[in-house]
Design an enzyme around this catalytic site. Sequence first.
Site, PDB file in Angstrom:
ATOM      1  N   ASN A 124     111.617  37.468  16.321  1.00 26.11           N
ATOM      2  CA  ASN A 124     112.791  37.151  17.400  1.00 26.11           C
ATOM      3  C   ASN A 124     113.879  38.794  16.907  1.00 26.11           C
ATOM      4  O   ASN A 124     113.373  39.282  16.002  1.00 26.11           O
ATOM      5  CB  ASN A 124     113.962  35.935  16.417  1.00 26.11           C
ATOM      6  CG  ASN A 124     114.754  35.978  17.217  1.00 26.11           C
ATOM      7  OD1 ASN A 124     114.567  35.699  18.637  1.00 26.11           O
ATOM      8  ND2 ASN A 124     116.113  36.832  17.010  1.00 26.11           N
TER       9      ASN A 124
ATOM     10  N   ASP B  41     136.735  40.051  18.075  1.00 25.39           N
ATOM     11  CA  ASP B  41     136.206  39.603  19.033  1.00 25.39           C
ATOM     12  C   ASP B  41     135.921  39.251  20.760  1.00 25.39           C
ATOM     13  O   ASP B  41     137.377  40.213  21.453  1.00 25.39           O
ATOM     14  CB  ASP B  41     135.446  38.211  18.625  1.00 25.39           C
ATOM     15  CG  ASP B  41     134.497  37.681  18.262  1.00 25.39           C
ATOM     16  OD1 ASP B  41     132.904  38.110  18.630  1.00 25.39           O
ATOM     17  OD2 ASP B  41     133.417  37.393  16.896  1.00 25.39           O
TER      18      ASP B  41
HETATM   19  C1  LIG Z   1     127.996  43.428  21.503  1.00 19.70           C
HETATM   20  C2  LIG Z   1     127.482  41.901  21.036  1.00 19.70           C
HETATM   21  C3  LIG Z   1     128.075  41.055  20.277  1.00 19.70           C
HETATM   22  C4  LIG Z   1     127.085  39.978  20.134  1.00 19.70           C
HETATM   23  N1  LIG Z   1     127.371  39.374  18.313  1.00 19.70           N
HETATM   24  C5  LIG Z   1     126.569  38.145  17.795  1.00 19.70           C
HETATM   25  C6  LIG Z   1     126.921  37.820  17.123  1.00 19.70           C
HETATM   26  O1  LIG Z   1     127.892  38.531  15.950  1.00 19.70           O
HETATM   27  N2  LIG Z   1     126.301  36.373  16.394  1.00 19.70           N
HETATM   28  C7  LIG Z   1     125.780  36.309  17.534  1.00 19.70           C
HETATM   29  O2  LIG Z   1     124.738  35.212  17.281  1.00 19.70           O
HETATM   30  N3  LIG Z   1     125.661  36.317  18.603  1.00 19.70           N
HETATM   31  C8  LIG Z   1     126.073  37.794  18.561  1.00 19.70           C
HETATM   32  N4  LIG Z   1     125.994  37.877  20.464  1.00 19.70           N
HETATM   33  C9  LIG Z   1     125.388  37.485  21.321  1.00 19.70           C
HETATM   34  C10 LIG Z   1     123.917  37.667  20.574  1.00 19.70           C
HETATM   35  O3  LIG Z   1     123.423  39.020  20.943  1.00 19.70           O
HETATM   36  C11 LIG Z   1     122.895  36.869  22.264  1.00 19.70           C
HETATM   37  O4  LIG Z   1     123.253  34.994  21.993  1.00 19.70           O
HETATM   38  C12 LIG Z   1     121.636  36.532  21.714  1.00 19.70           C
HETATM   39  O5  LIG Z   1     120.817  35.901  23.070  1.00 19.70           O
HETATM   40  C13 LIG Z   1     120.616  36.490  21.044  1.00 19.70           C
HETATM   41  O6  LIG Z   1     119.719  36.496  20.644  1.00 19.70           O
HETATM   42  P1  LIG Z   1     118.483  35.448  20.324  1.00 19.70           P
HETATM   43  O7  LIG Z   1     118.436  33.855  20.637  1.00 19.70           O
HETATM   44  O8  LIG Z   1     117.318  35.895  19.819  1.00 19.70           O
HETATM   45  O9  LIG Z   1     119.352  34.595  18.827  1.00 19.70           O
HETATM   46  C14 LIG Z   1     126.353  39.020  20.464  1.00 19.70           C
HETATM   47  C15 LIG Z   1     126.062  40.063  21.576  1.00 19.70           C
HETATM   48  C16 LIG Z   1     126.936  41.529  21.748  1.00 19.70           C
HETATM   49  C17 LIG Z   1     125.880  41.985  23.160  1.00 19.70           C
HETATM   50 MN   LIG Z   2     115.522  35.204  20.925  1.00 20.44          MN
END
Ligand SMILES: Cc1cc2nc3c(=O)[nH]c(=O)nc-3n(C[C@H](O)[C@H](O)[C@H](O)COP(=O)(O)O)c2cc1C
Ligand SMILES: [Mn+2]
Length: 481
Positions: free
Chosen positions: A168, A281
């Site tokens: 992931n 945030d």
């Molecule tokens: C700039 C930025 C910061 C982010 N920070 C977080 C964070 O701190 N924690 C989190 O869970 N998702 C955060 N996200 C959202 C995740 O990256 C997003 O939900 C992503 O699809 C997660 O991937 P996954 O489904 O593989 O976990 C952030 C997104 C962006 C664009």
């Molecule tokens: Mn994912």
Amino acid sequence: MYSDLDDFITDLDRRKLLVRIAEPVSPDLEIAAVTDRACKSGGGGPALLFEKPAGFGMPVASNVFGSLERMCLALGVTTLDDLGREIEQLMTPPMPKGIMDALKLMPLVNRLSDLMPKTVSDAPCQEIVQRDGTLDDLPILTCWPQDGGRFITLPLVFTKDPETGMRNIGTYRMQVFDGRTTGMHWQRHKGGAQHHRIAERLGKRLEVAVALSPEPVLTYCATAPMPEGLDELLLGGFLARRRIEMVKCVTVGLEVPASAHIVLEGYVEPGERRREGPFGDHTGFYSQPDDYPVFHLTCVTRRKKPTYLTTIVGIPPMEDYYLGLASERIFLPLIRKTVPEIVDMHFPAEGIFHNLVIISIDKRYPGHARKIMHACWGLGQLMFSKVIVVVDKEVNVHDVSEVAWIVGTHVDPLRDVQMTKGPVDDLDDAADLPAYGGKMGIDATRKWASEGYTRTWPARIATSEAAGLKAAEIWSRVKGR
Ligand SMILES: Cc1cc2nc3c(=O)[nH]c(=O)nc-3n(C[C@H](O)[C@H](O)[C@H](O)COP(=O)(O)O)c2cc1C
Ligand SMILES: [Mn+2]
């Protein structure tokens, strides 16, 4: 397609889409403040390259994806809708009617067979290996005055499912606690958190690798709402139109993009938590301090001349709006595979993705708008949708002013609002409980007799075709004067 971040920055420079800032600017609040100004200067503002972050020899790049034009460049397309159409075609290849037709499909097939990442042995991201490396060498920013500390805001966090080995990648912010430890802010619904949950159940340490400043396509992919169990690198290969090159880490059993400028290798211990936050945030408010897992650094690998890529989140619109817009366009055709009646969908910047989702549908039967709401509440990260507005297909979901007009005129609040309860985003501070709260669907479609509406629905005002043509002709002359 850009092979790495340097390539992208050079091209943005050439296109005059990047501003270089040669004077020293402090990573403590100042770089964030300048970036915020840029983001608010209309159309997303320019990309920024701070050549001399005060106290550091490493340049800092921010807001590089923060406009529609730069987002398209990063993904190698002219418009994001082109990308949507390509994916649509990919999902519904035409039935070949003969050998010539079948041959025409070959490029499509080739593009699909070449998605898998490949491993290389010699990688720019490992030009320098520092087993005693420290985060203190990196120009990591303090973004806002009440932030709990310095935060890595645009990391690509790599983990593997301890049981299946599935990879992931997610973007989860990391608060620097000291030179060798950070917070790991993967929220409970996310891929990284699930791997950690499994590792804790097994009582095992979870290895983690963090790539910074990789080739542009991958920065996007780590933010994409890929369904659980689907490797973000397949999307990366598709978008990059070539296989993504990966290299084995030095101290952990993970691979990272060879193109990255900096890699942080390390692990998260089972059971360990530490207070993280507050953090200014993307909601536009400070998120509350909370306990999160802790990342321990085992090794820093990097290029000889790295650039530190970061993003600032804050009161919208900011750079993340454009990253989200890419997901909106890329995932629409995929969502339509499950819910084909969805015509279009939009997450306005003010709605921070989940707070306000506007969906237009080809309404086919009574109660259809409510079916769409429930489908969204059950679909991947769309489950976080706090307010879903459903409109008929002729309404332009990208025109928030048109949508507001339609909601006002089409909705009887007592009849058309669907309330429910379920998981909400961890960043939702309006809910009484963390991650669990209310949701509202607004059915702003025209109501039918079969839905109990027996009066006559008013027709939308429009002039006759002839008068319209005449008006266009007269107007173009008047305007031309
Ligand atoms: C700039 C930025 C910061 C982010 N920070 C977080 C964070 O701190 N924690 C989190 O869970 N998702 C955060 N996200 C959202 C995740 O990256 C997003 O939900 C992503 O699809 C997660 O991937 P996954 O489904 O593989 O976990 C952030 C997104 C962006 C664009
Ligand atoms: Mn994912």
